[in-house]
Scaffold this motif. Structure first.
Motif, PDB file in Angstrom:
ATOM      1  N   PHE A 137       3.886  -2.835 -11.792  1.00 45.76           N
ATOM      2  CA  PHE A 137       4.983  -3.361 -10.991  1.00 45.76           C
ATOM      3  C   PHE A 137       4.386  -4.478 -10.148  1.00 45.76           C
ATOM      4  N   MET A 139       5.046  -7.226  -7.763  1.00 50.80           N
ATOM      5  CA  MET A 139       5.931  -7.892  -6.816  1.00 50.80           C
ATOM      6  C   MET A 139       5.110  -8.635  -5.759  1.00 50.80           C
ATOM      7  N   SER A 140       4.217  -7.939  -5.061  1.00 48.36           N
ATOM      8  CA  SER A 140       3.487  -8.538  -3.935  1.00 48.36           C
ATOM      9  C   SER A 140       2.584  -9.687  -4.386  1.00 48.36           C
ATOM     10  N   SER A 146       5.180  -8.228   2.794  1.00 46.94           N
ATOM     11  CA  SER A 146       6.458  -7.694   3.267  1.00 46.94           C
ATOM     12  C   SER A 146       7.600  -8.651   2.950  1.00 46.94           C
ATOM     13  N   TYR A 177      -2.864  -6.489  -5.315  1.00 43.84           N
ATOM     14  CA  TYR A 177      -2.798  -5.021  -5.132  1.00 43.84           C
ATOM     15  C   TYR A 177      -2.118  -4.325  -6.312  1.00 43.84           C
ATOM     16  N   GLY A 179      -1.043  -2.078  -8.988  1.00 36.42           N
ATOM     17  CA  GLY A 179      -1.551  -0.808  -9.514  1.00 36.42           C
ATOM     18  C   GLY A 179      -1.507  -0.787 -11.032  1.00 36.42           C
ATOM     19  N   ASP A 424       6.392  -1.911   4.292  1.00 32.71           N
ATOM     20  CA  ASP A 424       5.656  -1.637   5.531  1.00 32.71           C
ATOM     21  C   ASP A 424       6.581  -0.968   6.558  1.00 32.71           C
ATOM     22  N   GLN A 430      12.943  -1.974  11.106  1.00 31.24           N
ATOM     23  CA  GLN A 430      13.862  -3.086  11.384  1.00 31.24           C
ATOM     24  C   GLN A 430      15.039  -3.069  10.418  1.00 31.24           C
TER      25      GLN A 430
ATOM     26  N   ARG B 311      -2.528 -14.663   9.622  1.00 34.16           N
ATOM     27  CA  ARG B 311      -1.534 -14.215   8.661  1.00 34.16           C
ATOM     28  C   ARG B 311      -0.132 -14.579   9.147  1.00 34.16           C
ATOM     29  N   ARG B 333       1.377  -3.142  19.577  1.00 33.18           N
ATOM     30  CA  ARG B 333       0.410  -2.287  18.884  1.00 33.18           C
ATOM     31  C   ARG B 333      -1.013  -2.613  19.326  1.00 33.18           C
ATOM     32  N   GLU B 395      -3.428  -0.489  10.150  1.00 31.97           N
ATOM     33  CA  GLU B 395      -2.015  -0.658   9.809  1.00 31.97           C
ATOM     34  C   GLU B 395      -1.520  -2.060  10.129  1.00 31.97           C
ATOM     35  N   GLY B 399      -1.827  -4.269   3.830  1.00 32.36           N
ATOM     36  CA  GLY B 399      -2.636  -3.814   2.696  1.00 32.36           C
ATOM     37  C   GLY B 399      -4.092  -4.244   2.796  1.00 32.36           C
TER      38      GLY B 399
END
Ligand SMILES: Cc1cc2nc3c(=O)[nH]c(=O)nc-3n(C[C@H](O)[C@H](O)[C@H](O)COP(=O)(O)OP(=O)(O)OC[C@H]3O[C@@H](n4cnc5c(N)ncnc54)[C@H](O)[C@@H]3O)c2cc1C
Ligand SMILES: Cc1cc2nc3c(=O)[nH]c(=O)nc-3n(C[C@H](O)[C@H](O)[C@H](O)COP(=O)(O)OP(=O)(O)OC[C@H]3O[C@@H](n4cnc5c(N)ncnc54)[C@H](O)[C@@H]3O)c2cc1C
Lengths: 648, 648
Positions: A137, A139-140, A146, A177, A179, A424, A430, B311, B333, B395, B399
């Protein structure tokens, strides 16, 4: 190998397992005593990846899981909740297995069943079930995690060849990332579609990555991302495309298509709405992740509770030392976690039923915005709670929790990323708040803004009234009181948020983005309140349905602890808003401490009702013998030798 | 290899480094660009242990560290704070190195300098400095971790041979988790002394474990404990003794001795008092651990802050995406964590000075009970804060925080155990509360109990008076107000705890152990309040001494954030006790959110003032290039390509 016999399920375990307790029991029997599922913590990366894949494929071949593929393909009634139950079980064996299976089949498969046609299902979902290949998959991207709308991967339609050209135009566009990137055959790739030079926003394509022999196809580059904090059984990698050509038909075309002639066709003309429709496919994986987090939490709690009922440390001058579970602080650490984890189980199951209902009635998920928000909120709640609980479990068993063989370290490491991926958590909160605002503004038919304004002016008066009303009716630690309190808070925060935003944007003319950002503390507080409230309601409803009177009484105590703990932790807000008095806050603390002691009496029974196979629990400190760490094995609570000086 | 040149220190970095900034700078120069200190996350256990040892020995050989050994041997003025500063630095390279060095030299060495004679120092401390051998510290046993008084290892005096016979009578008596067990030559072993058949309580002995060639000596069994969640560079093991004979002189005899004739001689007749005197030796290691936790925290914060300032994700419809550091939630945070970590640095340094003062003036640490409690409390505060902060850092970078190469995962894993070892935090908090109670009861000269009672009756009246007084004087977010508020809370909790305990034990005749246990929530809340208050006071005092006006202003903002955050988080208690009003609580929230935004402007300057060598930071996302994870490298904040569709 013959599996060791397991005790029969109890009424409590059946209740906690839910509707699919029978199929869960079957799966547990496959796993109990099955050497493939014995955990190892010292494997090199490649071996760990291999064994994870092997375990996942073993599970896929089981008749119960094969059946699940069929049910998904045909959207059979309740297939979501059944699938969630199975996912929870697979994850309890090893979270890498749960996640790897999720990526290989459900995420990739889910995109096909949700965004694809009958034809797509035949071409890619059915062979997936038959284990002819596995998927990923994608996407990122490096530049957009995010904010998936901002992805930069391109899919240009080439009318001459009737192909899409999938391309990574820059480093920031590399898929990251991903998988199963080191092993998978096909990727569901999200890319910006360009037709006749015009960008039509992100769409999803099936791109072949490796042939059946596992050979990488031309134009595709994969970079191994190596060691991660956890989930090292899952191979994550970077994926880049150098003008890779795929047939036009590989566009998953449920919401939009490009015709042979290169015309872009869609029923949803609004770009945002169409993209959101596609993101609807994240709903099921998010709920699945909730259960995966709960699986980790439950194994962790079983280990911590069992050891705490065996370990003794310090004590009165006479007699044996005290069980650490009997320390008030210990109860305050573990019991709220256990209560929370039960409640979340019911809440997520409820969300699963709503999804089942929507799918079974062929409702478009894009219209299930309330459900989307619920899933987002539960995802944040379950995963953050899981991180917190596992840390508490680790600490509450002292140095033993730091030893790999006691499983807690790997549970912690694996579950940590859950707060980040599949949405996230901070972004999820939100999403909840935005949905609440949207629903709120829908109450006002005509000019939303004017209506919002007028409703605002009266809001604080009405909240004061509700406040007095609530205070006088029921004792502070009663469920009625707490439920009303949460509803009151949600209502008040929602109205005031709407009013603040309106004021900033309409009166002070601040840009909406800035206005929203300045209210983030407010909006995330609102989201928490909402999600706490929904969980409480579903907790209460579930307990109410508990068939056995004795089980129900036990569950009621945990439910009450959940509620009282919630209000106790949040009492500052209710004091600030004059919803409770100082005396009530103090009562709440007493009740909270008392309920931790009360539930402690049932802790063992509850964790045993989780019915984890012993190789999933693995930890010697939870009473599972181990040849690799005999020194950690705690068969019972009696010290071997307690000479007089031990209580100096 | 020539070290890359480092920028010169700034006034702020010198201030944050404290008195020993020069020696710290020197050590940093040894480390910067030194390949031995380049981090690797993929080493097999044995290689990792070897490189850790090598790094530790490299550090020991440095003239600055050699000097430190001499200063410790002679208790030179301020040697504690200098040693803490060096320890912080060693830990920033890799926590395993910090802990391994700590065990090999400071824990083992500290026992000798604290519990031994001149002769012992000559025999074991001097050669330790000369790297002739390394030591271990063997206190914990399988059956007794926190409750060290209950250890079961035996040391029988054999008058015929003038030897002690060290023996492990049962499994529960095995020494467990012992650091350096696989490599060390000598062990400082705590065992119950038996003279003429009578048990005299735990004492410490130097037991040879391996000869110079590393060969295990007869009668000693070592079991490798294998993989742990973290600190895998440290070799922990089980140690068991089968009637191992050692000379009488190997008893560290500062507080008690056994004469040649087998007479037990001690100046401290009370068993408990004598044991506590011996435990005084834990004071310095506990403060050292605080700095080790702070070292990890600071590296983590540098990584998170730097990435968050590079970022970008989401943004307004026009222009570039927003820096994630600009999100209100992101500031909420990270900024309180940064503020806390600065304050704790000052507070622990203060405790170090008190210890230096005591040692320099040859005061017995056993009488420094206040300092013991302070160290216990700061140990709990620093280490829990470290776990929390590192999780937040992980966090908050999404990622990327999950990738080993970005260092955050290993920092988290290593620092996790700090809450458990060198005194479990939950036990530490109780030690603080007990000490506060003791001091409190000392106010009353005659019959403590009667006095306690009489003081109780008036306490709530006086607290109400204080309350009104405080409320009217200063604005809620002022330092004066907050300091008074904490003092008020401490006083009130202390009085009420004393009164509750008195009531339970003297009136209701409950056993003291039960009574204490039922008040654990109360006593740990008291301990937190005390330690928060001390930290605030030392924070303010340190900032006050800051020589540069501009630095002072910056520090003042962080100090204020610490204070306001503290009171904000704890506002429920102050509302309950009518110390603040609802309106004040709301002001507090506004101020808290504002201060997070204000300090965000200085975050980069502060983390750069930590002056970590770049190989300690290591993380590509913090701007350190890496060949092993080029995809994580974030050289600057500009996206490579931002086509129009990225803000759909
Ligand atoms: C082990 C692992 C496996 C993964 N597997 C896959 C996979 O198979 N397929 C796939 O497509 N992706 C996968 N991902 C990617 C994952 O979905 C992303 O990591 C996730 O979406 C977060 O994106 P990011 O890491 O870029 O963080 P960012 O989006 O950059 O966020 C960084 C930080 O900024 C904060 N932040 C961002 N925006 C806001 C805002 N608006 N308001 C407040 N705070 C904000 C976040 O809370 C976060 O703390 C995986 C990731 C990991 C770590
Ligand atoms: C990596 C590592 C390295 C170590 N190195 C060394 C070493 O070199 N030398 C050495 O001697 N030791 C060493 N130790 C041991 C360490 O000091 C102990 O783990 C620590 O003292 C805690 O003891 P325990 O693990 O037996 O936990 P326990 O004392 O059994 O505590 C278990 C749990 O019970 C709770 N608890 C216990 N008593 C109470 C109470 N009265 N009230 C409330 N809660 C309570 C604790 O909070 C904890 O959560 C090491 C440990 C580890 C993990």
């Amino acid at each position: 190998m013959a599996a060791p016999s397991r005790k029969p399920p109890t009424s409590l375990s059946r209740f906690l397992d839910g509707d699919f307790w029978e199929v869960k029991e079957k799966l547990r029997e496959y796993i109990e005593g099955n050497e493939l599922f014995n955990l190892r913590f010292d494997l090199p990366l490649s071996d760990y990846r291999d064994v994870t894949r092997e375990r996942a494929l073993y599970l896929f071949r089981l008749p119960e899981i094969q059946e699940q593929f069929d049910e998904q393909a045909s959207s059979k009634q309740n297939f979501t909740n059944r699938s969630l139950a199975l996912g929870e079980l697979c994850s309890a064996t090893d979270l890498s297995v749960g996640i790897k299976s999720g990526v290989m089949a459900w995420l990739f498969g889910g995109v096909i069943t949700n965004l694809g046609s009958e034809e797509h299902i035949k071409r890619w979902f059915v062979p997936l079930k038959e284990l002819k290949f596995t998927g990923m998959f994608a996407m990122s991207e490096r530049g957009h995690g995010s904010n998936v709308k901002g992805i930069l991967t391109q899919a240009h339609y080439d009318q001459d060849t009737k192909q899409f050209i999938i391309n990574t135009p820059c480093l920031d566009a590399e898929k990251i990332y991903i998988g199963n990137a080191l092993q998978g055959n096909y990727a569901a790739v999200f890319a910006q579609v360009y037709v006749k030079g015009q960008c039509k926003g992100p769409h999803c394509f099936i791109v072949p990555v490796r042939d059946e022999q596992g050979q990488l196809l031309p134009g595709i580059t994969i970079t191994d991302m190596g060691l991660k904090e956890g989930l090292n059984g899952v191979d994550n990698g970077l994926v880049a495309f150098d003008n890779v050509r795929i047939p036009r038909e590989n566009l998953l075309n449920r919401f939009a298509d490009v015709s042979l002639e290169g015309e872009y066709v869609t029923k949803i003309t609004n770009d945002n709405a169409r993209f959101n429709a596609m993101l609807g496919t994240m709903l099921a994986p998010r709920l699945a992740l909730c259960f995966q987090a709960l699986a980790a939490t439950k194994v962790g709690l079983e280990i911590a509770v069992k050891y705490s009922l065996r370990r003794r440390q310090f004590g009165p001058s006479e007699g044996p030392e005290e069980l650490i579970m009997n320390y008030q602080t210990h109860q305050l650490r573990l019991m709220p976690c256990l209560a929370m984890c039960l409640g979340l189980t019911f809440a997520v199951r409820h969300a699963g039923s709503l999804l089942d209902d929507a799918l079974c009635n062929q409702r478009d998920l894009v219209n299930e915005r309330g459900l989307q928000a619920l899933a987002a909120g539960l995802k944040a709640f379950c995963t953050w709670e899981s991180v917190k609980t596992l840390q508490t479990c680790r600490e509450s068993v002292g140095g033993m929790g730091y030893m790999e063989e006691n499983r807690l370290p790997s549970l912690k490491r694996d579950a940590d990323v859950f707060v980040t991926f599949e949405g996230d958590n901070m972004v999820m909160l939100q999403q909840v708040a935005k949905e609440l605002l949207t629903q709120y503004s829908k109450q006002f038919e005509s000019s939303r803004v004017a209506a919002m304004l007028s409703s605002m002016t009266g809001s604080f008066m009405s909240s004061v009234k509700t406040s007095k009303f609530a205070v006088t009716l029921a004792p502070v630690s009663s469920m009625t009181f707490i439920r009303k309190a949460l509803a009151f808070k949600e209502d008040k925060l929602l109205r005031s948020l709407a009013s603040r935003l309106f004021d900033k944007v309409s009166t002070k003319l601040e840009p909406p983005f800035t206005a929203w950002n300045q209210c983030l503390h407010h909006s995330t507080t609102l989201a928490w309140c909402y999600i706490h409230k929904v969980t409480l309601e579903q907790y209460m409803a579930a307990v109410d349905r508990c068939p056995e009177e004795r089980d129900k009484e036990i569950m009621m105590k945990f439910c009450k602890l959940y509620a009282v703990h919630l209000l106790y932790e949040d009492r500052a807000w209710f004091l600030e808003n004059n919803y409770i008095t100082a005396a009530m806050a103090k009562d709440l603390r007493q009740e909270y401490i008392k309920l931790c002691a009360v539930t402690r009496e049932h802790a063992l029974e509850v964790v045993e009702a989780f019915r984890h196979p012993s190789n999933c629990v693995h930890a010697p400190i939870a009473g599972i013998p181990s040849s690799r760490a005999p020194w950690a094995y705690y068969p019972d609570s009696d010290m071997e030798l307690t000479p007089p000086q031990s209580k100096l």
